[in-house]
Design an enzyme around this catalytic site. Structure first.
Site, PDB file in Angstrom:
ATOM      1  N   GLN A 242     -22.656  13.689   3.017  1.00 45.98           N
ATOM      2  CA  GLN A 242     -23.049  14.562   1.909  1.00 45.98           C
ATOM      3  C   GLN A 242     -24.520  14.989   1.878  1.00 45.98           C
ATOM      4  O   GLN A 242     -24.822  16.168   1.651  1.00 45.98           O
ATOM      5  CB  GLN A 242     -22.714  13.888   0.566  1.00 45.98           C
ATOM      6  CG  GLN A 242     -22.992  14.793  -0.615  1.00 45.98           C
ATOM      7  CD  GLN A 242     -22.731  14.194  -1.987  1.00 45.98           C
ATOM      8  OE1 GLN A 242     -23.079  14.791  -2.988  1.00 45.98           O
ATOM      9  NE2 GLN A 242     -22.123  13.032  -2.073  1.00 45.98           N
TER      10      GLN A 242
ATOM     11  N   GLU B 175     -24.799   6.999  -1.177  1.00 42.72           N
ATOM     12  CA  GLU B 175     -25.207   7.464  -2.507  1.00 42.72           C
ATOM     13  C   GLU B 175     -25.555   6.339  -3.498  1.00 42.72           C
ATOM     14  O   GLU B 175     -26.663   6.275  -4.024  1.00 42.72           O
ATOM     15  CB  GLU B 175     -24.073   8.328  -3.091  1.00 42.72           C
ATOM     16  CG  GLU B 175     -24.222   8.716  -4.541  1.00 42.72           C
ATOM     17  CD  GLU B 175     -25.371   9.672  -4.794  1.00 42.72           C
ATOM     18  OE1 GLU B 175     -25.491  10.663  -4.057  1.00 42.72           O
ATOM     19  OE2 GLU B 175     -26.150   9.441  -5.744  1.00 42.72           O
TER      20      GLU B 175
ATOM     21  N   ASP C 118     -27.639  11.646  -2.711  1.00 36.65           N
ATOM     22  CA  ASP C 118     -27.247  12.522  -1.607  1.00 36.65           C
ATOM     23  C   ASP C 118     -27.699  13.964  -1.836  1.00 36.65           C
ATOM     24  O   ASP C 118     -28.564  14.489  -1.137  1.00 36.65           O
ATOM     25  CB  ASP C 118     -25.725  12.505  -1.445  1.00 36.65           C
ATOM     26  CG  ASP C 118     -25.261  11.285  -0.665  1.00 36.65           C
ATOM     27  OD1 ASP C 118     -26.073  10.692   0.046  1.00 36.65           O
ATOM     28  OD2 ASP C 118     -24.080  10.936  -0.774  1.00 36.65           O
TER      29      ASP C 118
ATOM     30  N   GLY D 184     -37.448  11.908 -24.103  1.00 33.90           N
ATOM     31  CA  GLY D 184     -38.713  12.615 -24.277  1.00 33.90           C
ATOM     32  C   GLY D 184     -39.370  12.524 -25.638  1.00 33.90           C
ATOM     33  O   GLY D 184     -40.216  13.334 -25.966  1.00 33.90           O
ATOM     34  N   GLY D 185     -38.980  11.571 -26.452  1.00 36.09           N
ATOM     35  CA  GLY D 185     -39.635  11.468 -27.755  1.00 36.09           C
ATOM     36  C   GLY D 185     -39.005  12.375 -28.813  1.00 36.09           C
ATOM     37  O   GLY D 185     -39.519  12.505 -29.919  1.00 36.09           O
TER      38      GLY D 185
HETATM   39  N1  CAO Z   1     -21.748  13.401  19.957  1.00 40.09           N
HETATM   40  C1  CAO Z   1     -21.875  12.109  20.311  1.00 40.09           C
HETATM   41  N2  CAO Z   1     -22.238  11.146  19.445  1.00 40.09           N
HETATM   42  C2  CAO Z   1     -22.451  11.512  18.161  1.00 40.09           C
HETATM   43  C3  CAO Z   1     -22.354  12.858  17.731  1.00 40.09           C
HETATM   44  C4  CAO Z   1     -21.975  13.827  18.709  1.00 40.09           C
HETATM   45  N3  CAO Z   1     -21.848  15.107  18.402  1.00 40.09           N
HETATM   46  N4  CAO Z   1     -22.613  12.901  16.425  1.00 40.09           N
HETATM   47  C5  CAO Z   1     -22.892  11.657  16.033  1.00 40.09           C
HETATM   48  N5  CAO Z   1     -22.802  10.814  17.076  1.00 40.09           N
HETATM   49  C6  CAO Z   1     -23.044   9.361  17.093  1.00 40.09           C
HETATM   50  C7  CAO Z   1     -24.445   8.999  16.707  1.00 40.09           C
HETATM   51  O1  CAO Z   1     -25.338   9.211  17.753  1.00 40.09           O
HETATM   52  C8  CAO Z   1     -24.262   7.526  16.345  1.00 40.09           C
HETATM   53  O2  CAO Z   1     -24.231   6.772  17.533  1.00 40.09           O
HETATM   54  P1  CAO Z   1     -25.011   5.377  17.785  1.00 40.09           P
HETATM   55  O3  CAO Z   1     -24.778   4.528  16.566  1.00 40.09           O
HETATM   56  O4  CAO Z   1     -24.368   4.842  19.008  1.00 40.09           O
HETATM   57  O5  CAO Z   1     -26.440   5.694  17.972  1.00 40.09           O
HETATM   58  C9  CAO Z   1     -22.852   7.499  15.777  1.00 40.09           C
HETATM   59  O6  CAO Z   1     -22.266   8.756  16.101  1.00 40.09           O
HETATM   60  C10 CAO Z   1     -22.638   7.285  14.305  1.00 40.09           C
HETATM   61  O7  CAO Z   1     -23.697   7.693  13.525  1.00 40.09           O
HETATM   62  P2  CAO Z   1     -24.049   6.922  12.145  1.00 40.09           P
HETATM   63  O8  CAO Z   1     -24.473   5.517  12.473  1.00 40.09           O
HETATM   64  O9  CAO Z   1     -25.024   7.751  11.433  1.00 40.09           O
HETATM   65  O10 CAO Z   1     -22.650   6.921  11.356  1.00 40.09           O
HETATM   66  P3  CAO Z   1     -22.033   5.823  10.368  1.00 40.09           P
HETATM   67  O11 CAO Z   1     -20.743   6.409   9.931  1.00 40.09           O
HETATM   68  O12 CAO Z   1     -21.978   4.480  10.951  1.00 40.09           O
HETATM   69  O13 CAO Z   1     -23.056   5.758   9.126  1.00 40.09           O
HETATM   70  C11 CAO Z   1     -24.286   6.629   7.240  1.00 40.09           C
HETATM   71  C12 CAO Z   1     -23.033   6.716   8.119  1.00 40.09           C
HETATM   72  C13 CAO Z   1     -24.252   7.754   6.249  1.00 40.09           C
HETATM   73  C14 CAO Z   1     -24.307   5.290   6.488  1.00 40.09           C
HETATM   74  C15 CAO Z   1     -25.555   6.733   8.135  1.00 40.09           C
HETATM   75  O14 CAO Z   1     -25.453   7.895   8.918  1.00 40.09           O
HETATM   76  C16 CAO Z   1     -26.861   6.774   7.357  1.00 40.09           C
HETATM   77  O15 CAO Z   1     -27.339   5.758   6.852  1.00 40.09           O
HETATM   78  N6  CAO Z   1     -27.481   7.952   7.282  1.00 40.09           N
HETATM   79  C17 CAO Z   1     -28.792   8.128   6.656  1.00 40.09           C
HETATM   80  C18 CAO Z   1     -28.694   8.102   5.169  1.00 40.09           C
HETATM   81  C19 CAO Z   1     -27.753   9.148   4.633  1.00 40.09           C
HETATM   82  O16 CAO Z   1     -27.853  10.315   4.864  1.00 40.09           O
HETATM   83  N7  CAO Z   1     -26.832   8.693   3.798  1.00 40.09           N
HETATM   84  C20 CAO Z   1     -26.005   9.596   3.024  1.00 40.09           C
HETATM   85  C21 CAO Z   1     -24.619   9.526   3.372  1.00 40.09           C
HETATM   86  S1  CAO Z   1     -23.612  10.315   2.181  1.00 40.09           S
HETATM   87  O17 CAO Z   1     -23.416   9.181   0.957  1.00 40.09           O
END
Ligand code: CAO
Length: 415
Positions: free
Chosen positions: A16, A138, A167, A246-247
């Site tokens: 998001q 979030e 988000d 805000g008061g």
């Molecule tokens: N081709 C190949 N690999 C890809 C890719 C693509 N097109 N797109 C993504 N990937 C890979 C990434 O490189 C990553 O790989 P590694 O872990 O091996 O380096 C992997 O996919 C997964 O990415 P991720 O760790 O970001 O995904 P997740 O689902 O485990 O975590 C989230 C999700 C949101 C917790 C994490 O991305 C995060 O903390 N983001 C920053 C904060 C944020 O934006 N949070 C808001 C989320 S909405 O509530």
């Protein structure tokens, strides 16, 4: 011509926070190229689905006006293609877990080597420090940014809000950072790194609660209901229930029908400037002269009595009647609107804040349009792309790949 026309955004965002940012850029006319993993794409395509095998509303409502290219950017060929895209684009946005793009081989240093005009923007949960490596969603951001400890009823558990301030709020912050960096690039000719941490974004939106934290060190917070109720303050800004901050004391009050309708309530603000009008409306004209009620300071220890009396009046009216009666008298009130009421509200349809969008697989659905209106860059809300819908045209037009190269990449599972 749209405000950001000509700007190419390499959109590596998912879930998001990031997508809300790039959606805004797309609405203002940027060409947003969403890079997704072949086969699966952004995980939200498949989350909270209401129709089997069709992109979810979660995805379709956050990815309007974008193009989608599938690319395995971890494969060697994929990295080569990504390098070409980095060369051609103006902005790159990502919100992966900390370090993901570095591990892929696209650190800020490497990106600058490829394209010194690139603006590289990221959202992470936390800024530098003890938690910088943490993954964040979030509600974690709402808790870590001060929203949860200051939201909810006094004496009850900390509460998260429905507004996605972690988000979507951080997405907004990042979008401002990106357009500011684009503006700066006009003068400097160089790109720069833009980062927004969700904890920081939430804290920025909770600014007034940090204000109260400092006021608390100097004395009690008289506009909080607990003051009038004789409940002692602790060391930290407390949860304020539905008090206004805000008061100008305000509360949520019952309206006609509250027994059966969970949203038959109004917000009512006892703004000092219109106290006389409030007293007239609720049938308490004598309060205008009564020293116990005549001034804001006198009322602060008696807010429960004040609002109980006002509520006895609001309960005789619907929330819309309260609005109709109070508005001409300049009394600030607002109905508690349900999502159903908002979806059906004609004025929001007219301004394009609520839009009906057609999608080839799901049919018509409702979305929230662009909430920021530019007179010379009017937003047309277009449906979100299907997974990889624009792969071929993007690889040809932007990355300059030949048909043969595209066919080979497809065969190798890179796209
Ligand atoms: N081709 C190949 N690999 C890809 C890719 C693509 N097109 N797109 C993504 N990937 C890979 C990434 O490189 C990553 O790989 P590694 O872990 O091996 O380096 C992997 O996919 C997964 O990415 P991720 O760790 O970001 O995904 P997740 O689902 O485990 O975590 C989230 C999700 C949101 C917790 C994490 O991305 C995060 O903390 N983001 C920053 C904060 C944020 O934006 N949070 C808001 C989320 S909405 O509530």
């Amino acid at each position: 011509m749209k405000a950001l026309e000509g700007i190419k955004v390499l959109d590596f965002t998912h879930v998001q926070s990031g997508p809300t940012c790039t959606q805004l850029l797309a609405w203002f006319g940027a060409d947003v190229i969403k890079v997704e993993r072949p086969g699966s794409g952004d995980a939200t395509r498949g989350q909270l689905r209401d129709i089997p095998d069709v992109d979810s509303l979660y995805f379709t409502m956050l990815n309007h006006n974008k193009r989608s290219v599938t690319l395995n950017s971890k494969s060697e060929k994929g990295k080569e293609i990504l390098t070409k895209l980095v060369e051609e684009c103006d902005v790159m946005v990502e919100n992966f877990a900390p370090g993901a793009l570095d591990r892929m081989g696209f650190s800020w240093q490497r990106i600058q080597e490829i394209n010194s005009r690139m603006i590289y923007a990221s959202i992470k949960g936390f800024g530098p420090g003890a938690y910088e490596d943490c993954k964040v969603y979030e509600n974690v951001a709402q808790c870590a940014g001060g929203a949860a400890s200051t939201t909810g009823m006094l004496g009850d558990v900390p509460t998260v809000t429905g507004a996605q301030i972690g988000d979507s709020g951080t997405g907004l912050h990042l979008a401002l950072g990106i357009v500011t960096a684009l503006f700066h690039r006009e003068k400097s000719g160089k790109g720069q790194r833009v980062t927004a941490a969700m904890q920081d974004g939430v804290l920025n939106l909770c600014r007034v609660k940090l204000r109260d934290q400092q006021r608390l060190a100097k004395g009690v917070l008289k506009e909080y209901s607990q003051f009038g109720e004789g409940i002692p303050f602790g060391e930290a800004t407390p949860r304020a229930g539905n008090d206004s901050g805000g008061g100008q004391p305000g509360r949520i009050l019952k309206c006609k029908g509250w027994e059966t309708d969970p949203d038959a309530y109004t917000y009512f603000i006892t703004q000092a400037a219109v106290w006389k009008n409030i007293c007239q409306v609720i049938g308490k004209p004598e309060w205008t002269e009564d020293e116990k009620y005549a001034t804001p300071d006198a009322r602060l220890p008696r807010l429960n009595k004040v609002f109980e009396t006002i509520e006895a009046w609001t309960m005789t009216k619907t929330k819309f009647e309260v609005m109709e009666i109070c508005n001409p008298l300049n009394i600030p009130v607002g109905p508690i609107l349900s999502m159903k009421e908002l979806a059906e509200e004609p004025s929001l349809r007219e301004t394009g804040t609520i839009v009906e969008v057609d999608h080839p697989e799901r049919g018509t659905y409702l979305s929230v349009g662009c909430p920021i209106k530019l007179s010379d860059s009017v937003v047309d809300v277009e449906r979100s792309p299907l997974l990889g819908e624009h792969t071929k045209e993007i690889l040809q037009e932007v990355a300059g790949l030949s048909d043969k190269e595209i066919a080979e990449a497809k065969k190798a599972g890179v796209i």
